[in-house]
Write a protein that holds these residues in place. Structure first.
Motif, mmCIF file in Angstrom:
data_model
loop_
_atom_site.group_PDB
_atom_site.id
_atom_site.type_symbol
_atom_site.label_atom_id
_atom_site.label_comp_id
_atom_site.label_asym_id
_atom_site.label_seq_id
_atom_site.Cartn_x
_atom_site.Cartn_y
_atom_site.Cartn_z
ATOM 1 N N ASP A 147 0.854 -1.119 -0.081
ATOM 2 C CA ASP A 147 0.038 0.135 -0.126
ATOM 3 C C ASP A 147 0.828 1.300 -0.026
ATOM 4 N N LEU A 148 1.903 1.065 0.420
ATOM 5 C CA LEU A 148 3.041 2.312 0.774
ATOM 6 C C LEU A 148 3.410 2.796 -0.623
ATOM 7 N N ARG A 149 3.143 2.267 -1.741
ATOM 8 C CA ARG A 149 3.495 2.752 -3.157
ATOM 9 C C ARG A 149 2.315 3.441 -3.585
ATOM 10 N N PHE A 150 1.182 3.504 -2.995
ATOM 11 C CA PHE A 150 0.028 4.290 -3.553
ATOM 12 C C PHE A 150 -0.178 5.497 -2.553
ATOM 13 N N PRO A 151 0.211 6.595 -3.196
ATOM 14 C CA PRO A 151 -0.044 7.929 -2.162
ATOM 15 C C PRO A 151 -1.559 8.376 -2.352
ATOM 16 N N GLU A 152 -2.293 7.906 -3.219
ATOM 17 C CA GLU A 152 -3.547 8.268 -3.089
ATOM 18 C C GLU A 152 -4.561 7.710 -1.863
ATOM 19 N N LEU A 153 -4.008 6.479 -1.444
ATOM 20 C CA LEU A 153 -4.548 5.854 -0.364
ATOM 21 C C LEU A 153 -4.402 6.714 0.818
ATOM 22 N N PHE A 154 -3.198 7.253 0.877
ATOM 23 C CA PHE A 154 -2.581 7.845 2.286
ATOM 24 C C PHE A 154 -3.283 9.494 2.188
ATOM 25 N N GLN A 163 -3.975 11.286 11.418
ATOM 26 C CA GLN A 163 -2.913 12.206 11.626
ATOM 27 C C GLN A 163 -1.743 11.406 11.728
ATOM 28 N N MET A 164 -1.760 10.034 12.023
ATOM 29 C CA MET A 164 -0.426 9.189 12.039
ATOM 30 C C MET A 164 -1.018 7.825 10.994
ATOM 31 N N PHE A 165 0.065 7.304 10.435
ATOM 32 C CA PHE A 165 -0.262 6.233 9.530
ATOM 33 C C PHE A 165 0.552 5.065 10.196
ATOM 34 N N VAL A 166 -0.356 4.017 10.348
ATOM 35 C CA VAL A 166 0.463 2.760 11.055
ATOM 36 C C VAL A 166 0.566 1.735 9.992
ATOM 37 N N ILE A 167 1.773 1.218 9.645
ATOM 38 C CA ILE A 167 1.851 0.155 8.496
ATOM 39 C C ILE A 167 2.553 -1.142 9.171
ATOM 40 N N ALA A 168 1.997 -2.072 8.794
ATOM 41 C CA ALA A 168 2.711 -3.424 9.023
ATOM 42 C C ALA A 168 3.178 -3.952 7.710
ATOM 43 N N SER A 169 4.325 -4.248 7.768
ATOM 44 C CA SER A 169 5.034 -4.725 6.346
ATOM 45 C C SER A 169 5.985 -5.888 6.615
ATOM 46 N N SER A 170 6.214 -6.471 5.449
ATOM 47 C CA SER A 170 7.362 -7.629 5.344
ATOM 48 C C SER A 170 7.943 -7.178 3.928
ATOM 49 N N ARG A 175 14.835 -3.987 -1.667
ATOM 50 C CA ARG A 175 14.070 -2.720 -1.998
ATOM 51 C C ARG A 175 14.086 -1.709 -0.774
ATOM 52 N N LEU A 176 15.037 -2.053 0.169
ATOM 53 C CA LEU A 176 15.183 -1.226 1.421
ATOM 54 C C LEU A 176 15.099 0.412 1.015
ATOM 55 N N GLU A 177 15.908 0.594 0.214
ATOM 56 C CA GLU A 177 15.895 2.487 -0.216
ATOM 57 C C GLU A 177 14.731 2.657 -0.557
ATOM 58 N N HIS A 178 13.539 1.911 -1.131
ATOM 59 C CA HIS A 178 12.505 2.484 -1.558
ATOM 60 C C HIS A 178 11.328 2.560 -0.101
ATOM 61 N N TRP A 179 11.728 1.591 0.653
ATOM 62 C CA TRP A 179 11.063 1.685 2.045
ATOM 63 C C TRP A 179 11.480 2.832 2.672
ATOM 64 N N ARG A 180 12.628 3.282 2.605
ATOM 65 C CA ARG A 180 13.098 4.423 3.303
ATOM 66 C C ARG A 180 12.616 5.825 2.732
ATOM 67 N N LEU A 181 12.507 5.845 1.331
ATOM 68 C CA LEU A 181 12.074 7.116 0.632
ATOM 69 C C LEU A 181 10.568 7.073 0.703
ATOM 70 N N LEU A 182 9.744 6.097 0.726
ATOM 71 C CA LEU A 182 8.529 6.027 0.645
ATOM 72 C C LEU A 182 7.763 6.371 2.012
#
Length: 256
Positions: A147-154, A163-170, A175-182
């Motif tokens: 979901d993190l790759r889809f800014p329209e959801l956020f 006011q806060m996004f709570v994200i569970a992930s594996s 793709r660590l740098e994508h994680w940090r960026l997104l």
């Protein structure tokens, strides 16, 4: 507001009951926190999709029951990461939010399934409802991994009061740098906290990124894990969201 992110190693060679018991003990060790968050699909494995048909559970199954008891014992609001939920003939990637009395507050079924034509995208049914829920002193928007790759959801979550996004992930290590960026981008563009728990270790040949992270509404990293199992235990200031939004009112200038 005290937040604990539990970065779990998903070792599928270990019996599920043992892994559930260990995760629940870690939740209990966070007693006194306002919110505890686990990673995505830690019970069944985010990359073990060939076994999901056999390992899926209904939401009244043993894993969610154990999490509810742990939340009650610790007196915390618990985002239980996500599980492979069996609902009739469908499988969902489902997050459960449990109150400090062990009550089921809300569920979120992952909207964006990863894998393109394989894996999650082929095996699971997509959720179709986004979720905001009050946790502690903040309204939380809930999302899962891809979901993190889809800014329209956020942005929709922000419009609904998040006011806060709570994200569970594996999230995989490659793709660590994508994680940090997104994670930082979602915080900056919505002027909101990001609280993101990731898995670590390796299963089915896929190394997990770890690096669970808390990011403030200005995009500054409050705390970040490494690649080992750990608990990030931090205090965040709920008032900072409205302070940042007042000082830099970019959301007010939206045109589209």
């Amino acid at each position: 507001m005290r937040v604990c992110l539990v970065q779990l190693e998903v070792n599928l060679a270990q019996p599920l009951a043992e892994r559930v018991a260990q995760a629940c003990e870690t939740v209990r060790s966070c007693a006194g926190a306002d919110l505890v968050v686990l990673p995505e699909l830690w019970p069944q494995g985010a990359w073990a999709y060939r076994e999901w048909e056999q390992t899926a559970e209904p939401l009244d199954g043993p894993t969610v029951a154990a999490l509810a008891q742990a939340a009650k014992d610790a007196g915390v609001m618990l985002h239980g990461g996500s599980v492979v939920e069996r609902a009739g003939d469908d499988l969902f990637n489902t997050s459960v939010l449990l109150g400090p009395h062990g009550d089921l507050r809300a569920i979120y079924r992952k909207i964006h399934r990863f894998g393109f034509a394989e894996g999650e995208a082929a095996v699971m049914t997509a959720g179709d409802e986004f979720l905001t829920v009050t946790g502690g002193e903040l309204t939380m928007g809930v999302a899962t991994c891809y979901d993190l790759r889809f800014p329209e959801l956020f942005r929709r979550l922000t419009e609904a009061g998040a006011q806060m996004f709570v994200i569970a992930s594996s999230w995989p290590e490659r793709r660590l740098e994508h994680w940090r960026l997104l994670t930082r981008a979602r915080a900056v563009e919505n002027l909101a906290y990001v609280v993101a728990a990731d898995a670590c270790g390796e299963h089915h040949g896929v190394r997990q990124a770890g690096h669970s992270v808390v990011i403030d509404p200005w995009g500054e990293v409050v705390a970040e894990a490494g690649t080992e199992p750990t608990v990030i235990d931090v205090e965040i200031d709920p008032a900072r969201v409205e302070q940042v939004r007042a000082d830099f009112p970019a959301l007010r200038d939206r045109r589209l």
